[in-house]
Design a protein around this motif. Structure first.
Motif, PDB file in Angstrom:
ATOM      1  N   ASN A 189       0.847  -1.197   0.000  1.00  0.00           N
ATOM      2  CA  ASN A 189       0.000   0.000   0.000  1.00  0.00           C
ATOM      3  C   ASN A 189       0.882   1.246   0.000  1.00  0.00           C
ATOM      4  OD1 ASN A 189      -1.906   1.976   0.323  1.00  0.00           O
ATOM      5  ND2 ASN A 189      -2.496   1.388   2.401  1.00  0.00           N
ATOM      6  N   SER A 190       0.851   1.994  -1.095  1.00  0.00           N
ATOM      7  CA  SER A 190       1.664   3.204  -1.219  1.00  0.00           C
ATOM      8  C   SER A 190       0.858   4.480  -1.026  1.00  0.00           C
ATOM      9  CB  SER A 190       2.348   3.236  -2.593  1.00  0.00           C
ATOM     10  OG  SER A 190       1.389   3.207  -3.640  1.00  0.00           O
ATOM     11  N   THR A 191      -0.414   4.356  -0.610  1.00  0.00           N
ATOM     12  CA  THR A 191      -1.252   5.528  -0.413  1.00  0.00           C
ATOM     13  C   THR A 191      -1.003   6.131   0.968  1.00  0.00           C
ATOM     14  OG1 THR A 191      -3.132   4.352   0.570  1.00  0.00           O
ATOM     15  CG2 THR A 191      -2.985   4.404  -1.839  1.00  0.00           C
ATOM     16  N   ASP A 192      -1.588   7.308   1.204  1.00  0.00           N
ATOM     17  CA  ASP A 192      -1.445   7.970   2.496  1.00  0.00           C
ATOM     18  C   ASP A 192      -2.333   7.348   3.570  1.00  0.00           C
ATOM     19  OD1 ASP A 192       0.399   9.799   1.499  1.00  0.00           O
ATOM     20  OD2 ASP A 192      -1.168  11.213   0.868  1.00  0.00           O
ATOM     21  N   GLN A 193      -3.327   6.571   3.172  1.00  0.00           N
ATOM     22  CA  GLN A 193      -4.187   5.884   4.127  1.00  0.00           C
ATOM     23  C   GLN A 193      -3.603   4.501   4.428  1.00  0.00           C
ATOM     24  OE1 GLN A 193      -8.590   6.593   3.569  1.00  0.00           O
ATOM     25  NE2 GLN A 193      -7.897   7.115   1.499  1.00  0.00           N
ATOM     26  N   LYS A 194      -3.429   4.183   5.701  1.00  0.00           N
ATOM     27  CA  LYS A 194      -2.774   2.952   6.107  1.00  0.00           C
ATOM     28  C   LYS A 194      -3.710   2.108   6.966  1.00  0.00           C
ATOM     29  CE  LYS A 194       1.042   4.314   4.157  1.00  0.00           C
ATOM     30  NZ  LYS A 194       1.484   3.703   2.870  1.00  0.00           N
ATOM     31  N   LEU A 195      -3.669   0.797   6.734  1.00  0.00           N
ATOM     32  CA  LEU A 195      -4.480  -0.133   7.515  1.00  0.00           C
ATOM     33  C   LEU A 195      -3.664  -1.361   7.865  1.00  0.00           C
ATOM     34  CD1 LEU A 195      -7.222  -1.061   8.679  1.00  0.00           C
ATOM     35  CD2 LEU A 195      -7.705  -2.084   6.438  1.00  0.00           C
TER      36      LEU A 195
END
Length: 211
Positions: A189-195
């Motif tokens: 996941n390279s987006t700013d939202q992390k899970l």
């Protein structure tokens, strides 16, 4: 049910190899460690439970140390909401898992399997590499597919620690209980939202000696 049948078929196929074959069924109690693009947590997300399944075999490294290799299916679920909205997440992750097991009650020079002791206790540490195969988010009655969602899709790495206890019931069969703590990290996941998923797992184990 389809996933349970798949795991059972894999168990039958694997049971002809290794020194021990095992099948585990259990319960996951999962917290979603989520941060949005601003680095803030969603306080409305609450932990929930889901099923866990594992099938595999164990090999001997030395009289005290063994390696269990298996295929896993885990549900990492959550619920949430406020005065206006109610939502839930239901996910299924398929993985490959390796666990090192340090056994306390093995006899010196004994075999890896449980047959040398009526009872056995082991400390476990390992990793699971997994990927979402099915997932839905439900918001006020509407359902959305999570398999293409950047926070849920891709490859996850899951370090695991825990322990298990087992008891021989007849010559070639033992049953056991186990507990594992883990955190599932996204590797892609390279987006700013992390899970990430913080998980507590309880297991019931069926072990079959193949020697």
């Amino acid at each position: 049910m389809k996933h349970i049948l798949t795991v059972l078929v894999l168990f039958i196929c694997i049971a002809s190899y290794g020194q021990e074959a095992y099948f585990s069924i259990g319960r996951n109690f999962t917290n979603y460690d989520y941060t949005n693009s601003s680095g803030e947590n969603n306080l409305n997300v609450q932990n929930s439970s889901g099923a866990s399944y594992e099938v595999g075999y164990a090999i001997k490294i030395n009289p005290k140390l063994g390696l269990a290799v298996g295929i896993t299916l885990n549900q990492y679920n959550a619920t949430g909401g406020d005065f206006v909205n109610n939502y839930s997440w239901d996910t299924n992750y398929l993985g490959a898992q390796g666990i090192l097991k340090y056994n306390f009650f093995r006899e010196k020079g004994g075999r890896w399997n449980y047959i040398n002791a009526k009872f056995d206790f082991s400390l476990n540490a390992g990793v699971n590499i997994n990927h979402i195969i099915n997932g839905q988010q439900k918001i006020n009655g509407q359902t959305y597919d999570l398999t293409n969602n950047d926070e849920f899709k891709g490859i996850y790495a899951q370090p695991i620690i825990g322990f298990d206890f087992r008891c021989q019931i007849i010559n070639d069969i033992a049953v056991g209980l186990g507990y594992h703590y883990s955190k599932n990290f996204s590797l892609s996941n390279s987006t700013d939202q992390k899970l990430n998923f913080i998980n507590n797992q309880l297991q019931f184990n069926l072990i079959i000696s193949l020697n």
